[in-house]
Write a protein that holds these residues in place. Sequence first.
Motif, short mmCIF file in Angstrom:
data_model
loop_
_atom_site.label_atom_id
_atom_site.label_comp_id
_atom_site.label_asym_id
_atom_site.label_seq_id
_atom_site.Cartn_x
_atom_site.Cartn_y
_atom_site.Cartn_z
N VAL A 43 0.84 -1.20 0.00
CA VAL A 43 0.00 0.00 0.00
C VAL A 43 0.87 1.25 0.00
N ALA A 44 1.92 1.25 0.84
CA ALA A 44 2.84 2.39 0.89
C ALA A 44 3.53 2.59 -0.46
N LEU A 45 3.91 1.49 -1.09
CA LEU A 45 4.55 1.58 -2.41
C LEU A 45 3.57 2.14 -3.44
N GLY A 46 2.31 1.68 -3.35
CA GLY A 46 1.30 2.19 -4.27
C GLY A 46 1.08 3.69 -4.12
N ILE A 47 1.06 4.16 -2.87
CA ILE A 47 0.92 5.61 -2.63
C ILE A 47 2.11 6.36 -3.21
N PHE A 48 3.31 5.81 -3.00
CA PHE A 48 4.52 6.46 -3.51
C PHE A 48 4.49 6.55 -5.04
N VAL A 49 4.10 5.45 -5.69
CA VAL A 49 4.01 5.45 -7.15
C VAL A 49 2.97 6.46 -7.62
N TRP A 50 1.85 6.55 -6.87
CA TRP A 50 0.83 7.52 -7.25
C TRP A 50 1.38 8.94 -7.24
N THR A 51 2.21 9.29 -6.24
CA THR A 51 2.73 10.67 -6.18
C THR A 51 3.52 11.01 -7.44
N LEU A 52 4.23 10.02 -8.00
CA LEU A 52 4.96 10.25 -9.24
C LEU A 52 3.98 10.39 -10.41
N MET A 53 2.94 9.55 -10.42
CA MET A 53 1.91 9.67 -11.46
C MET A 53 1.22 11.03 -11.39
N GLU A 54 0.92 11.45 -10.17
CA GLU A 54 0.27 12.76 -9.95
C GLU A 54 1.10 13.87 -10.57
N TYR A 55 2.38 13.86 -10.30
CA TYR A 55 3.28 14.89 -10.83
C TYR A 55 3.38 14.80 -12.35
N THR A 56 3.57 13.58 -12.87
CA THR A 56 3.78 13.38 -14.29
C THR A 56 2.54 13.78 -15.09
N LEU A 57 1.37 13.34 -14.65
CA LEU A 57 0.14 13.69 -15.35
C LEU A 57 -0.09 15.20 -15.33
N THR A 105 -0.02 16.87 -3.45
CA THR A 105 0.06 16.39 -2.07
C THR A 105 1.43 16.66 -1.45
N SER A 106 2.44 16.92 -2.27
CA SER A 106 3.77 17.29 -1.75
C SER A 106 4.58 17.92 -2.87
N SER A 107 5.68 18.53 -2.51
CA SER A 107 6.57 19.14 -3.50
C SER A 107 7.76 18.23 -3.83
N LEU A 108 7.69 16.95 -3.42
CA LEU A 108 8.81 16.02 -3.58
C LEU A 108 9.34 15.98 -5.01
N TRP A 109 8.45 15.70 -5.98
CA TRP A 109 8.92 15.50 -7.35
C TRP A 109 9.30 16.81 -8.02
N ASP A 110 8.73 17.92 -7.57
CA ASP A 110 9.19 19.22 -8.07
C ASP A 110 10.64 19.46 -7.66
N ARG A 111 10.99 19.02 -6.47
CA ARG A 111 12.38 19.16 -6.01
C ARG A 111 13.30 18.23 -6.80
N VAL A 112 12.83 17.01 -7.04
CA VAL A 112 13.65 16.02 -7.76
C VAL A 112 13.90 16.47 -9.20
N PHE A 113 12.87 16.99 -9.87
CA PHE A 113 12.98 17.30 -11.30
C PHE A 113 13.20 18.79 -11.59
N GLY A 114 13.44 19.57 -10.56
CA GLY A 114 13.84 20.97 -10.77
C GLY A 114 12.71 21.89 -11.19
#
Length: 237
Positions: free
Chosen positions: A87-101, A216-225
């Motif tokens: 479940v935790a992995l699924g949530i983590f993958v979703w955050t990347l999908m959220e950013y990418t979409l 839900t977070s700024s994680l992937w914005d930080r990762v991808f600049g």
Amino acid sequence: MVAQEFTVDLNKPLVFQVGHLGEDYEEWVHQPIVSKEGPRFFESNFWEFLTLTVWWAIPTIWLPVVCWCISMSVRMGQTIPEAVLMVALGIFVWTLMEYTLHRFLFHIKTKSYWGNTLHYLLHGCHHKHPMDGLRLVFPPAATAVLCFPVWNLVKLFSTPTTTPSLFGGGLLGYVMYDVTHYYLHHGQPSREVPKSLKRYHLNHHFRIQNKGFGITSSLWDRVFGTLPQSKAAENKK
């Protein structure tokens, strides 16, 4: 002879108007109208109804599905700790999908009639009317349709036992995303973390619309600049 520029009539249904804007659509859709009253989309009451969704419908409909998916994996032999991990992995993958979409689909640049029309339905309407409370969350019927290809995609990369809990985690991530998104527009947070998240998201709407794609977070914005600078940092330049 210069063609006359098209003007959208906000007092008429918008969906089949915006396509006529052509190259001007990108500028028009990013000039927000801050009003809690949403526009009319369609002349038809039936199609108009399908575009309206109250925020609480999302957890009401999808949380039971999340629980059912997780319980399915447990019934198939997955231990509770293993299910929690999936479940935790699924949530983590979703955050990347959220950013990418959000970055690559919701903010795709269009100028054709149908390109503008489809983009407006998908995300442009939210930028034009960011406080429209009945069009802030994704309609459940559309989510249900998308669940089928996502389920089959998860099956390709996981075992039969882990597929339900992994999918359930991703679906839980989506629920958290949609509820958070509504709260960031209409909630009045008093604690620093949600207040910061609200500033971060509204900054995307009203100041720098080509950055800040996380919800839900700024994680992937930080990762991808793509994390926008603060006003203070900009003023120092």
